[in-house]
Scaffold this motif. Structure first.
Motif, PDB file in Angstrom:
ATOM      1  N   LYS A 221       0.831  -1.204   0.000  1.00 15.06           N
ATOM      2  CA  LYS A 221       0.000   0.000   0.000  1.00 15.06           C
ATOM      3  C   LYS A 221       0.866   1.255   0.000  1.00 15.06           C
ATOM      4  CE  LYS A 221      -4.168  -1.860   2.189  1.00 15.06           C
ATOM      5  NZ  LYS A 221      -5.063  -1.800   3.372  1.00 15.06           N
ATOM      6  N   ARG A 222       1.968   1.217   0.772  1.00 11.44           N
ATOM      7  CA  ARG A 222       2.870   2.370   0.798  1.00 11.44           C
ATOM      8  C   ARG A 222       3.511   2.573  -0.571  1.00 11.44           C
ATOM      9  NH1 ARG A 222       4.595   0.400   6.040  1.00 11.44           N
ATOM     10  NH2 ARG A 222       6.589  -0.291   5.220  1.00 11.44           N
ATOM     11  N   MET A 223       3.846   1.460  -1.237  1.00 14.84           N
ATOM     12  CA  MET A 223       4.443   1.554  -2.567  1.00 14.84           C
ATOM     13  C   MET A 223       3.451   2.147  -3.565  1.00 14.84           C
ATOM     14  SD  MET A 223       6.566  -2.035  -2.788  1.00 14.84           S
ATOM     15  CE  MET A 223       7.043  -1.773  -4.498  1.00 14.84           C
ATOM     16  N   LYS A 224       2.170   1.736  -3.457  1.00 14.21           N
ATOM     17  CA  LYS A 224       1.148   2.262  -4.358  1.00 14.21           C
ATOM     18  C   LYS A 224       0.918   3.751  -4.107  1.00 14.21           C
ATOM     19  CE  LYS A 224      -1.380  -2.023  -5.212  1.00 14.21           C
ATOM     20  NZ  LYS A 224      -2.653  -2.768  -5.002  1.00 14.21           N
ATOM     21  N   ALA A 225       1.048   4.158  -2.843  1.00 18.91           N
ATOM     22  CA  ALA A 225       0.893   5.578  -2.517  1.00 18.91           C
ATOM     23  C   ALA A 225       2.063   6.397  -3.063  1.00 18.91           C
ATOM     24  CB  ALA A 225       0.793   5.760  -1.010  1.00 18.91           C
ATOM     25  N   ASN A 226       3.137   5.672  -3.456  1.00 21.74           N
ATOM     26  CA  ASN A 226       4.282   6.304  -4.128  1.00 21.74           C
ATOM     27  C   ASN A 226       5.090   7.227  -3.217  1.00 21.74           C
ATOM     28  OD1 ASN A 226       5.709   6.233  -6.552  1.00 21.74           O
ATOM     29  ND2 ASN A 226       4.903   8.210  -7.202  1.00 21.74           N
ATOM     30  N   PHE A 227       5.041   6.975  -1.899  1.00 19.89           N
ATOM     31  CA  PHE A 227       5.864   7.749  -0.980  1.00 19.89           C
ATOM     32  C   PHE A 227       7.203   7.048  -0.799  1.00 19.89           C
ATOM     33  CE2 PHE A 227       1.626   9.063   0.887  1.00 19.89           C
ATOM     34  CZ  PHE A 227       1.684  10.344   0.367  1.00 19.89           C
ATOM     35  N   PRO A 228       8.329   7.740  -0.983  1.00 17.20           N
ATOM     36  CA  PRO A 228       9.621   7.125  -0.684  1.00 17.20           C
ATOM     37  C   PRO A 228       9.710   6.766   0.798  1.00 17.20           C
ATOM     38  CG  PRO A 228       9.890   9.157  -1.934  1.00 17.20           C
ATOM     39  CD  PRO A 228       8.458   9.106  -1.499  1.00 17.20           C
TER      40      PRO A 228
ATOM     41  N   ILE B  55      15.454  -3.305   5.124  1.00 12.98           N
ATOM     42  CA  ILE B  55      16.076  -3.863   3.923  1.00 12.98           C
ATOM     43  C   ILE B  55      15.299  -3.469   2.669  1.00 12.98           C
ATOM     44  CG2 ILE B  55      16.775  -5.996   2.767  1.00 12.98           C
ATOM     45  CD1 ILE B  55      18.399  -5.311   5.294  1.00 12.98           C
ATOM     46  N   LEU B  56      13.965  -3.402   2.791  1.00 18.13           N
ATOM     47  CA  LEU B  56      13.117  -3.131   1.632  1.00 18.13           C
ATOM     48  C   LEU B  56      12.850  -1.644   1.417  1.00 18.13           C
ATOM     49  CD1 LEU B  56      10.552  -6.039   2.110  1.00 18.13           C
ATOM     50  CD2 LEU B  56      12.439  -5.939   0.475  1.00 18.13           C
ATOM     51  N   ALA B  57      13.351  -0.792   2.298  1.00 21.32           N
ATOM     52  CA  ALA B  57      13.136   0.650   2.163  1.00 21.32           C
ATOM     53  C   ALA B  57      13.914   1.202   0.972  1.00 21.32           C
ATOM     54  CB  ALA B  57      13.554   1.362   3.436  1.00 21.32           C
ATOM     55  N   ASP B  58      13.507   2.388   0.520  1.00 18.63           N
ATOM     56  CA  ASP B  58      14.209   3.034  -0.588  1.00 18.63           C
ATOM     57  C   ASP B  58      15.599   3.512  -0.153  1.00 18.63           C
ATOM     58  OD1 ASP B  58      12.086   2.948  -2.618  1.00 18.63           O
ATOM     59  OD2 ASP B  58      11.019   4.266  -1.228  1.00 18.63           O
TER      60      ASP B  58
END
Length: 330
Positions: A100-107, A185-188
């Motif tokens: 969901k955070r990825m879809k919201a496109n927030f780094p 680990i999966l963060a930008d």
């Protein structure tokens, strides 16, 4: 080894007439105090099982194991299985939240480091969130918490506060909390916070970096170094011989603005975002779309075309391609 340790502790308790706790038990006590979410409580309960099993072994004889002890061992095994199943369900929920955070496109910026280096204090300085209350305690944060912030370009980011590292505690105990580091680990971008005032500065750095490398390798996330930023906190009280890429003080906010610019630069690079200036019709559909799907940094009049504005934006590769498909004709 666990049985021998228990015998030694028992003898010391008899000698001094006081309850004595080893490092493992002290850490477990701290974990219990700070576990607030369901996930953290399950992790603590899972971490306790090896200790409870070793306590049972202490009462076993060399040749005979009582039926009661056998039953307790089976109960612990059943409990361990149930806890692992619950943690697996929560892990799936965490993956959904990440999607969901990825879809919201927030780094996403994960903040990692040893316990008590000032991770929460740094997030407070970066976000300006007055409701955050950092505590001078070991493992003050056992749960992953998320905090919104804004970078100099007005790009919105999410800071993820993670569980702190601690040296020389049982491997099994740390492995129980590896799930909380998956978000890092999966963060930008991974912001590795170091305590410039620590006497164990070099060792702590090596420990954190080795752990991140090992976890990223297991998770199939290559080249974590490319998205890693070292920041030394507590510069106002730190040892000047300890050096980080960036040196800040969360308390005085020295270097915080510079850190924000570094974060922005790294985020644009690793997330393949573009900083563009586009001439667009005043009040047109293009501008309205960009406000919803990109970060509009600023807008000014186009001196060469008075019907247009020059719009400065930060936009991802995917959204840029979508913009072209909608608004740019052949």
């Amino acid at each position: 080894m666990g049985t021998l340790r228990n015998i030694q502790l028992e003898e010391l308790e008899k000698h001094f007439g006081k309850a004595i706790f080893d490092r493992y038990n002290i850490v477990m006590q701290i974990f219990r105090l700070h576990a607030t979410s369901k996930h953290a409580k399950l992790q603590v309960a899972l971490a306790e099982i090896p200790f409870l099993q070793s306590r049972l072994k202490k009462h076993d004889t060399d040749l005979v194991v009582s039926a009661a002890t056998d039953t307790r061992h089976l109960l612990l095994q059943t409990r361990e299985k149930k806890i692992k199943e619950e943690i697996k369900k929560l892990k799936s929920q965490r993956e959904l939240l990440r999607c969901k955070r990825m879809k919201a496109n927030f780094p996403v910026v994960a903040v990692v480091g040893y316990t008590n280096v000032g991770k929460t204090s740094l997030i407070k300085a970066l976000t300006g969130d007055k409701t955050l209350v950092p505590r001078d305690q070991l493992f003050a944060t056992l749960d992953v918490t998320i905090h919104a912030g804004i970078l100099p370009s007005t790009l919105k980011v999410l800071y993820v506060d993670t569980v702190g590292f601690l040296y020389d505690i049982p491997t099994g105990l740390i492995e129980c909390f590896n799930a909380t580091l998956e978000d890092a680990i999966l963060a930008d971008v991974v912001l590795h916070v170091e305590d410039l005032s620590s006497k164990n500065f070099t060792h702590q750095r090596i420990h954190v970096l080795n752990t991140l490398e090992s976890l990223s390798s297991k998770m199939g996330v290559p080249e974590i170094q490319k998205k890693l930023i070292l920041v030394g906190n507590k510069y106002d009280i730190g040892d000047k011989s300890n050096k980080s890429t960036l040196e800040v003080s969360s308390r005085t906010e020295r270097g915080i603005d510079l850190l924000k610019y570094k974060l922005e630069e790294t985020i644009l690079k690793v997330t393949n975002r573009h900083l563009l200036n586009i001439s667009l019709p005043v009040g047109g559909d293009e501008v309205r779309w960009l406000y919803k799907n990109a970060t509009v940094v600023k807008m000014k009049e186009d001196t060469e075309n008075t019907e247009n504005n020059i719009v400065s934006i930060i936009i991802s590769e995917a959204k840029l391609n979508q913009f072209k498909r909608i608004f740019v004709t052949s």
